[in-house]
Motif scaffolding. Structure first.
Motif, PDB file in Angstrom:
ATOM      1  N   UNK A 332      36.160 -21.632  17.086  1.00 28.38           N
ATOM      2  CA  UNK A 332      36.751 -22.852  17.632  1.00 28.38           C
ATOM      3  C   UNK A 332      38.255 -22.680  17.719  1.00 28.38           C
ATOM      4  N   UNK A 333      38.826 -23.166  18.815  1.00 30.19           N
ATOM      5  CA  UNK A 333      40.266 -23.049  19.036  1.00 30.19           C
ATOM      6  C   UNK A 333      40.728 -24.280  19.804  1.00 30.19           C
ATOM      7  N   UNK A 334      41.895 -24.794  19.433  1.00 30.00           N
ATOM      8  CA  UNK A 334      42.463 -25.941  20.146  1.00 30.00           C
ATOM      9  C   UNK A 334      43.810 -25.557  20.740  1.00 30.00           C
ATOM     10  N   UNK A 344      40.326 -27.407  24.210  1.00 27.14           N
ATOM     11  CA  UNK A 344      39.634 -26.672  23.151  1.00 27.14           C
ATOM     12  C   UNK A 344      38.707 -25.645  23.780  1.00 27.14           C
ATOM     13  N   UNK A 345      38.477 -24.577  23.044  1.00 27.49           N
ATOM     14  CA  UNK A 345      37.525 -23.545  23.440  1.00 27.49           C
ATOM     15  C   UNK A 345      36.549 -23.373  22.282  1.00 27.49           C
ATOM     16  N   UNK A 346      35.277 -23.691  22.551  1.00 27.20           N
ATOM     17  CA  UNK A 346      34.253 -23.567  21.515  1.00 27.20           C
ATOM     18  C   UNK A 346      33.234 -22.530  21.960  1.00 27.20           C
ATOM     19  N   UNK A 354      34.877 -24.643  27.563  1.00 30.32           N
ATOM     20  CA  UNK A 354      36.268 -25.075  27.488  1.00 30.32           C
ATOM     21  C   UNK A 354      36.307 -26.545  27.896  1.00 30.32           C
ATOM     22  N   UNK A 355      36.823 -27.377  27.007  1.00 27.13           N
ATOM     23  CA  UNK A 355      36.833 -28.823  27.258  1.00 27.13           C
ATOM     24  C   UNK A 355      38.274 -29.320  27.310  1.00 27.13           C
ATOM     25  N   UNK A 544      37.563 -26.768   9.999  1.00 28.67           N
ATOM     26  CA  UNK A 544      38.469 -25.681   9.607  1.00 28.67           C
ATOM     27  C   UNK A 544      39.489 -25.412  10.710  1.00 28.67           C
ATOM     28  N   UNK A 545      39.092 -25.654  11.951  1.00 21.98           N
ATOM     29  CA  UNK A 545      40.004 -25.450  13.081  1.00 21.98           C
ATOM     30  C   UNK A 545      41.029 -26.577  13.160  1.00 21.98           C
ATOM     31  N   UNK A 546      40.567 -27.816  13.105  1.00 21.70           N
ATOM     32  CA  UNK A 546      41.454 -28.986  13.132  1.00 21.70           C
ATOM     33  C   UNK A 546      40.792 -30.065  12.284  1.00 21.70           C
ATOM     34  N   UNK A 547      41.296 -30.310  11.089  1.00 23.14           N
ATOM     35  CA  UNK A 547      40.594 -31.176  10.131  1.00 23.14           C
ATOM     36  C   UNK A 547      40.555 -32.648  10.511  1.00 23.14           C
TER      37      UNK A 547
END
Length: 704
Positions: A332-334, A344-346, A354-355, A544-547
């Motif tokens: 996961x990445x924002x 974000x990329x999940x 990609x959203x 863990x990516x963005x709490x």
């Protein structure tokens, strides 16, 4: 044929009616289903299989006409156009429980048209259309292995209600659409307010009891008025060709089916099929090239399906080497894109979404048809769109607008995430899921990506939402094996795709697709528990990516503030012919929406523009206060004094005696029209609202 009708008790107070023989007599099978004053027609027709057909072409169409509710369509044409999102979603819900109940190799064209004829605004027509479609097939000569029933179950004040009214559904924590045969579930779809797996199980058993009554009524009606079933030709692969294919592939099929990686596996399978065709062509010279191509493709796909299923059941083999409970690698990445408000990329294995999140104002709300509303339209403040480009599966194809699949997947993700959207959030929010690559459950990746993207944009969602799918493979001897997080191949060759979304506190959305003519409810509940366990692991990765949502809205997003004014001041804010509000928006570069309750929503590109617009709005709608000093403009001069506009649209009288601390002979000695003067409010008549001003008092206070 004379009209035949079955009326049965739906619950203690209501009945449902299924009838045939009154209308649409030339259809292969047709019926009317009625509950309350809502009436739906379903008509089934069939045609011969097209030459070279290799699949079952079932076409479902459902339409809601404004005339059913005694209303006119909007727009210039005054005629309904393309199907609405709701109509498309209903088509999908009708299709999914019917398709598994046709025999293998039946490729005749079948078309079922469902039409809402009367809408009472109380009873929902979608589940009635599902019942009507099944009944129309039961009455036809088609080889339909039904019937199926369909109900909606809500949970209101702690009690389960079957086919609740629209008004009841406003207070329901569950919206479960359930379709199946007695004691077997085929399809479920819906949303929930964080219900537990136990509540879902209880609701399905309640639905099952109603399904039994519906199916019994259809069987009874078909016995009275149904057509005799015909013998149809089934387009099965010739036994000799199937045997030859399996013999040729015997030494290589398992190794090819177990090649890791989707692309490598597809290439290996294509190579084996090509070799088989070359080796066997001479043995089947009596077949045309086209027939040989079609039949070998069908036979090879059947063989790959059988081998893959056998490997899964006997060896618990999965194409990517996982155990039956493992989830594919997650990432996961924002903040992956500049300019946009949230991104974000999940990724889950080879499935990647990609959203992108965009924030807007009231003008950006999604309008939709709503026959139950007074205006015939409704508005959504949060919506999610899903796009599935050809490159996501490494293929070329026609590029067009969203199809039924895209609309259905987007809607599942939308309603699952909508449950955590803040109720008083002033922004309209749109999420767009662009599928970058697909190897199973892209709708669930869209849910996870939307959660990440919303938090990246600073939308204060109440909790993260995740989704995952569970599959099923069954054997001829009753074997059943559930698979967590299914691949595309496991979906294609398996029996079930059961998607469940939710937070740590409960379920928010769900959807079941089944290729079997039903499974026990308890087996589905086992899959639901598998999904719950997997969902918690995915939520760990998301958090863990963005709490939590970012503390502030994205700096790229427009600024928005809602202020309240006295509703009586709305006219003053708008001004004659909209002059005042137009001046404010043009001079400050903002967008302003005004509600009847006095809510004023101001949107600006930056904080400076927002502050300027807020000041202008408050200035235009402020009320005069006794004792307050204003800098006003003289609008009228009289012999006895002057009228001064102290607030836009608010004037007071500055009497000649209050202009100075000495005797003033003429008003024009002190002020003239258009001049700015400093005045103090010294009195407001409570009855008339007339305002008395004093320049003398204002100057004295300033000097002090």
């Amino acid at each position: 044929m004379a009209e035949q009708k079955i009326v049965f008790e739906f619950d203690e107070n209501r009945t449902m009616e299924i009838s045939t023989g009154k209308v649409a007599g030339l259809a292969n099978g047709s019926c009317l289903v009625r509950q309350g004053d809502t009436v739906v027609l379903a008509a089934a027709c069939s045609g011969a299989a097209k030459e070279g057909a290799d699949f079952f072409p079932l076409q479902i169409d459902y339409r809601e006409k404004y005339s059913a509710a005694g209303k006119f369509p909007g727009g210039y044409i005054k005629r309904e156009g393309r199907p609405s999102t709701k109509e498309i979603l209903t088509c999908r819900m009708i299709d999914r429980p019917l398709r598994p109940l046709f025999p293998k190799g039946f490729f005749n064209e079948v078309q079922i048209q469902c039409l809402l004829l009367s809408a009472d605004g109380v009873n929902e027509p979608d589940v009635l259309a599902m019942v009507a479609a099944s009944a129309s097939l039961m009455l036809s000569d088609l080889p339909f292995q039904g019937p199926v029933g369909a109900v909606r179950v809500g949970k209101i004040d702690g009690k389960y209600v079957v086919n609740p009214t629209r008004e009841q559904m406003k207070n329901s924590t569950l919206d479960l659409i359930y379709s199946g045969t007695p004691d077997l579930v085929i399809m479920i779809e819906g949303e929930a307010e964080f219900v537990s797996e136990t509540e879902m199980r209880e609701a399905m058993y309640v639905a099952n009891e109603a399904i039994k009554k519906q199916c019994a009524a259809q069987v009874e009606l078909a016995a009275k008025a149904g057509r005799a079933k015909k013998e149809y030709h089934y387009y099965l692969v010739p036994e000799a060709l199937q045997a030859a294919l399996e013999k040729f592939c015997a030494d290589r099929i398992e190794s090819v089916c177990t090649v890791p990686g989707k692309e490598d596996r597809i290439n290996a399978l294509d190579g084996l099929l090509s070799d088989a065709r070359e080796a066997l062509r001479a043995d089947f010279a009596d077949m045309s090239d086209e027939d040989f191509r079609i039949e070998t493709a069908k036979g090879f796909d059947d063989h790959v399906r059988d081998v893959t299923r056998r490997l899964i059941l006997e060896k618990q083999y999965r194409p990517d080497g996982r155990t039956i409970t493992d989830i594919r690698p997650l990432s996961a990445e924002v903040a992956v894109l500049p300019v946009v408000h949230g991104s974000a990329l999940f990724s889950r294995g080879e499935t990647q979404a990609m959203v992108i999140t965009t924030l807007g104002n009231e003008k950006d709300a999604q309008e939709f048809d709503d026959l139950s509303s007074a205006t015939g339209v409704g508005f959504k403040r949060f919506y999610l769109h899903y796009n599935f480009p050809n490159f996501s599966v490494g293929e070329v194809g026609r590029i067009a607008g969203p199809g039924r699949r895209e609309i259905g997947h987007g809607n599942l993700a939308e309603r699952s995430v909508a449950k955590v959207m803040p109720k008083d959030f002033p922004y309209v929010v749109r999420c767009v899921s662009e599928i970058m690559s697909s190897n199973g459950s892209t709708s669930m990746a869209s849910v996870c990506g939307a959660t990440l993207s919303l938090m990246d944009a600073g939308v204060p969602i109440t909790a993260p939402v995740a989704g995952i799918s569970c599959g099923l493979v069954t054997g001829d001897n009753g074997e059943r094996l559930l698979l967590t997080d299914i691949l595309g191949a496991e979906d294609h060759f398996g029996d079930m795709d059961f998607k469940v979304c939710g937070t740590r506190d409960g379920i928010t959305g769900f959807q079941l697709d089944l290729k079997l003519p039903g499974i026990p409810i308890d087996l589905l509940c086992e899959g639901m528990e598998r999904n719950r366990i997997a969902r918690m692991k995915i939520l760990d990765v998301i958090e863990a990516c963005i709490p939590a949502p970012r503390a502030d809205i994205s700096p790229r997003a427009p600024r928005l503030e809602v202020i309240k004014i006295n509703p009586d001041k709305i006219g003053a804010l708008i001004g004659p012919g909209g002059k005042n509000i137009r001046a404010i928006t043009e001079e400050t570069g903002t967008s302003i929406d005004i509600d009847d309750d006095g809510s004023v929503k101001i949107m600006a590109a930056n904080a400076e523009q927002l502050a300027a617009a807020v000041e202008r709005v408050l200035g235009s709608t402020a009320e005069a206060e006794v004792g307050k000093i204003y800098r006003g403009k003289v609008v009228t001069v009289k012999d006895f004094g002057a009228f001064v506009e102290i607030i836009p649209g608010v004037e007071g009288l500055l009497h000649i005696s209050e202009m100075a601390d000495y005797r003033v002979n003429k008003v024009t000695d002190i002020c003239s029209e258009g001049q700015l003067v400093t005045v103090k409010v010294i009195d407001i008549d409570p009855a008339s609202g007339k305002i008395k001003l004093s320049r003398k008092a204002a100057l004295k206070e300033i000097d002090e």
